[in-house]
Structure formats: structure tokens, C-alpha cells
Design a protein around this motif. Structure first.
Motif, PDB file in Angstrom:
ATOM      1  N   ALA A 198       0.830  -1.209   0.000  1.00  0.00           N
ATOM      2  CA  ALA A 198       0.000   0.000   0.000  1.00  0.00           C
ATOM      3  C   ALA A 198       0.863   1.256   0.000  1.00  0.00           C
ATOM      4  CB  ALA A 198      -0.918  -0.010   1.221  1.00  0.00           C
ATOM      5  N   ILE A 199       1.986   1.236   0.707  1.00  0.00           N
ATOM      6  CA  ILE A 199       2.892   2.394   0.738  1.00  0.00           C
ATOM      7  C   ILE A 199       3.482   2.639  -0.652  1.00  0.00           C
ATOM      8  CG2 ILE A 199       5.098   3.228   1.639  1.00  0.00           C
ATOM      9  CD1 ILE A 199       4.380   1.808   4.277  1.00  0.00           C
ATOM     10  N   VAL A 200       3.886   1.561  -1.318  1.00  0.00           N
ATOM     11  CA  VAL A 200       4.469   1.706  -2.661  1.00  0.00           C
ATOM     12  C   VAL A 200       3.436   2.237  -3.644  1.00  0.00           C
ATOM     13  CG1 VAL A 200       5.471   0.426  -4.594  1.00  0.00           C
ATOM     14  CG2 VAL A 200       6.228  -0.059  -2.263  1.00  0.00           C
ATOM     15  N   VAL A 201       2.187   1.745  -3.529  1.00  0.00           N
ATOM     16  CA  VAL A 201       1.131   2.224  -4.425  1.00  0.00           C
ATOM     17  C   VAL A 201       0.862   3.705  -4.194  1.00  0.00           C
ATOM     18  CG1 VAL A 201      -1.315   2.015  -4.989  1.00  0.00           C
ATOM     19  CG2 VAL A 201       0.072  -0.043  -4.730  1.00  0.00           C
ATOM     20  N   CYS A 202       0.784   4.119  -2.924  1.00  0.00           N
ATOM     21  CA  CYS A 202       0.557   5.542  -2.626  1.00  0.00           C
ATOM     22  C   CYS A 202       1.722   6.399  -3.117  1.00  0.00           C
ATOM     23  CB  CYS A 202       0.354   5.728  -1.120  1.00  0.00           C
ATOM     24  SG  CYS A 202      -1.145   4.979  -0.474  1.00  0.00           S
ATOM     25  N   TRP A 203       2.934   5.931  -2.911  1.00  0.00           N
ATOM     26  CA  TRP A 203       4.110   6.683  -3.367  1.00  0.00           C
ATOM     27  C   TRP A 203       4.112   6.800  -4.900  1.00  0.00           C
ATOM     28  CZ3 TRP A 203       9.571   4.461  -4.023  1.00  0.00           C
ATOM     29  CH2 TRP A 203      10.475   5.509  -4.309  1.00  0.00           C
ATOM     30  N   GLU A 204       3.722   5.706  -5.555  1.00  0.00           N
ATOM     31  CA  GLU A 204       3.655   5.715  -7.024  1.00  0.00           C
ATOM     32  C   GLU A 204       2.643   6.745  -7.520  1.00  0.00           C
ATOM     33  OE1 GLU A 204       1.168   2.969 -10.016  1.00  0.00           O
ATOM     34  OE2 GLU A 204       2.407   1.904  -8.542  1.00  0.00           O
ATOM     35  N   HIS A 205       1.477   6.826  -6.890  1.00  0.00           N
ATOM     36  CA  HIS A 205       0.469   7.797  -7.305  1.00  0.00           C
ATOM     37  C   HIS A 205       0.933   9.223  -7.038  1.00  0.00           C
ATOM     38  CE1 HIS A 205      -2.100   4.269  -7.623  1.00  0.00           C
ATOM     39  NE2 HIS A 205      -3.031   5.028  -8.190  1.00  0.00           N
ATOM     40  N   VAL A 206       1.641   9.431  -5.946  1.00  0.00           N
ATOM     41  CA  VAL A 206       2.175  10.773  -5.670  1.00  0.00           C
ATOM     42  C   VAL A 206       3.177  11.182  -6.737  1.00  0.00           C
ATOM     43  CG1 VAL A 206       3.581  12.122  -4.055  1.00  0.00           C
ATOM     44  CG2 VAL A 206       1.744  10.669  -3.196  1.00  0.00           C
ATOM     45  N   MET A 207       4.044  10.268  -7.146  1.00  0.00           N
ATOM     46  CA  MET A 207       5.025  10.567  -8.190  1.00  0.00           C
ATOM     47  C   MET A 207       4.340  10.837  -9.539  1.00  0.00           C
ATOM     48  SD  MET A 207       7.849  10.611  -6.615  1.00  0.00           S
ATOM     49  CE  MET A 207       8.941  10.732  -8.008  1.00  0.00           C
ATOM     50  N   LEU A 208       3.273  10.092  -9.836  1.00  0.00           N
ATOM     51  CA  LEU A 208       2.529  10.359 -11.071  1.00  0.00           C
ATOM     52  C   LEU A 208       1.866  11.734 -11.030  1.00  0.00           C
ATOM     53  CD1 LEU A 208       0.856   6.885 -11.736  1.00  0.00           C
ATOM     54  CD2 LEU A 208       2.703   7.939 -13.038  1.00  0.00           C
TER      55      LEU A 208
END
Length: 312
Positions: A198-208
Motif C-alpha cells: 500500500a505504501i508503494v502504491v501511494c508513493w507511485e500515485h504521488v510521483m505520477l
């Protein structure tokens, strides 16, 4: 992965440069050497033929010698044209920019997606691009036919492809760092694999989101180019307005001249009508009164009506 990226960005890239640039130029030079050798042989044959015609024509030119001389002259003209630079350039293959775009996109993909695995990848790709710039310029000038200039507004579909690669690179870097970095592995041991996912998914969306904000806020054109485009647009608008004003003045002048002509024609028509009225009155007074005749007042009224209809 790091070894594959290193091999592709060094050895594979250099081998592709040899296949796409050095090898075609080498083949072209071999073909040109063979062509020049055949050209020299034909020139020697023409010289021998000219000498033979000169010896035979010492006793007089017959019809057969004239035909042979004309054929030799035509062959010499064709060979002289074959030695021109334009003809030699037409023998070269046409320039195709598709492989260059493909290599650029692949290099950008490796830099943006796998720089986390091999941090020296951007430096290697920079050196490759500096070398490829000179090699492509040499290939374009010496090994390919001169391309025709075409006006375009960008690189076309390749820009959309680069945007797709940028999105994929965000996903790849986030997942590589999330599952191979020691810090994220420690976080996964503390909070569990599901929480780490979940942390990686949230970080990925922030970077996008950051990528989207940067791509929309930063203009692809420099400020100097934008100012030059605005000046050019303003100049074209002024020129268009000036031409429209000139056209309006010209049309107004034509309308005034036409109205003056109509007024002058109406004045001459008034004089002719008045003279005709006087003649009609005289003729009416001279004519004998029999049957229903028009009086001068009625005739004048009819002529006034015709005048109004003509002016209308």
C-alpha cells in the motif's frame, strides 16, 4: 538487470552504430569504386573509338562514320553526366529517420527505467549520444541521399510514446526501490508486506501526480520563442487590418465615383427630358385636335413619372 543494461548501453549500442552507419558507408564506397572502374573502362573505349574515327575520317566522312561519331558523342555526354555529383548522390540510399528515433526511445527507456539499478547509465548514454551525433551527421552528409525539408510542428507520435515511457518509468522505479531497497525491506518487516504494498502504491500515485503537474506547468517552448510567436502574430494581425482598411477605402472611393457618375447621367437625362418636353409641347400645339389628345400638363406629369422610375 544491471549487467544487461551495461551490455546493451555499451557493446550493443556500438555494434548497432557499426551496422547502421559504418557498414552501409563501407558498402557504398565499394560500390562507388566498382562504378568508377567501369566508368574508366568505358571512357577508354570511347577514346579508342574516337581515335579510330579520326584515322578513318582522314580520307573523308562517310554516312557510317557520321553515325559512329554521333553515337560516340552521345556516349561521352552520358558519361560526363554520370560523373556529376548529383548523379552520384542519387545512387545513395534514401535517409530514414525511423531507426534513429527507435534508438533514442530505447536509450531513454533504459535511462528512465533502470537508472536505479545502474546509476552510471545516464553517463554512458550521454557519451553514446555525443558519438552518435557526429556519426549521424557524417552518415547524412556522406552516406545518404539529401532528404527533402518538411515543415512539422513536432516529432509526431514519438512524443506520445515518450510520455508513455515516462509513466512506465515512474512505475518501474517505484516498484524496484520498494522491493529491492534495504530501507523498504526494513519497513516491510515492521509493518508487513500488505502495508508495504500500500505504501508503494501511494508513493507511485504521488510521483505520477508530480509528473502530471510538471508536464502541464512547464511549457515545451522557451519564453523567447513564445515572445517571437506573439510578435509575429501581432504583425500579421496589423497587416491584415491594414489591408482591410485599404480595401474599405478603395470600395468607398468606387462607390463615390459611381454615385457621381449616376448624378451626372441623371443631370443629362433631366436636360434631355426637358428638351423633349418642350418639343412635345411645340408638337402638341402644332398638331390638330382630333380624338382624345394629352394636354401639355399631362405629358409633363408622365415624363416626371418616368424620370422618377429611372432614378429609382
Amino acid at each position: 538487470v544491471a549487467a544487461a543494461v551495461l551490455i546493451y548501453s555499451t557493446v550493443a549500442r556500438w555494434w548497432e552504430n557499426f551496422l547502421h552507419i559504418a557498414f552501409p558507408i563501407l558498402v557504398q564506397r565499394i560500390r562507388m569504386r566498382i562504378f568508377n572502374a567501369k566508368l574508366g573502362d568505358q571512357l577508354r573505349e570511347i577514346e579508342l573509338e574516337e581515335e579510330a574515327i579520326a584515322r578513318l575520317s582522314a580520307n573523308g566522312m562517310s554516312e557510317e562514320l557520321k553515325k559512329r561519331h554521333i553515337a560516340v558523342v552521345n556516349r561521352r555526354l552520358l558519361l560526363d553526366q554520370a560523373q556529376d555529383d548529383t548523379w552520384l548522390e542519387l545512387m545513395r540510399p534514401q535517409h530514414d529517420s525511423f531507426p534513429e528515433y527507435i534508438q533514442a526511445v530505447i536509450q531513454f527507456t533504459f535511462v528512465s527505467c533502470f537508472s536505479v539499478v545502474l546509476p552510471v547509465t545516464p553517463l554512458i548514454c550521454l557519451i553514446n549520444y555525443l558519438i552518435s551525433m557526429r556519426l549521424d551527421a557524417y552518415k547524412l552528409c556522406k552516406g545518404r541521399r539529401r532528404p527533402l525539408a518538411e515543415k512539422t510542428g513536432g516529432i509526431g507520435v514519438w512524443e506520445h510514446l515518450l510520455h508513455i515511457v515516462a509513466v512506465i518509468s515512474v512505475l518501474t522505479n517505484c516498484w524496484l526501490i520498494g522491493f529491492t531497497s534495504e530501507q523498504f525491506i526494513w519497513i516491510g518487516e515492521q509493518v508487513g508486506q500488505v502495508s508495504l504494498f500500500a505504501i508503494v502504491v501511494c508513493w507511485e500515485h504521488v510521483m505520477l501526480l508530480i509528473k502530471y503537474i510538471m508536464s502541464t506547468s512547464i511549457s515545451p517552448l522557451p519564453k523567447t520563442v513564445q515572445d517571437a510567436m506573439k510578435k509575429e502574430r501581432h504583425r500579421l494581425d496589423e497587416q491584415r487590418n491594414k489591408s482591410m482598411r485599404k480595401r474599405g477605402r478603395r470600395s468607398q472611393y468606387h462607390r463615390q465615383s459611381e454615385s457621381q457618375k449616376l448624378l451626372s447621367q441623371s443631370g443629362s437625362d433631366d436636360l434631355s427630358i426637358a428638351s423633349s418636353m418642350e418639343e412635345s409641347e411645340c408638337s402638341f400645339e402644332e398638331l390638330p385636335h382630333h380624338g382624345s389628345r394629352l394636354t401639355p400638363k399631362q405629358l409633363r406629369r408622365d415624363l416626371d413619372v418616368e424620370k422618377c422610375l429611372y432614378s429609382a
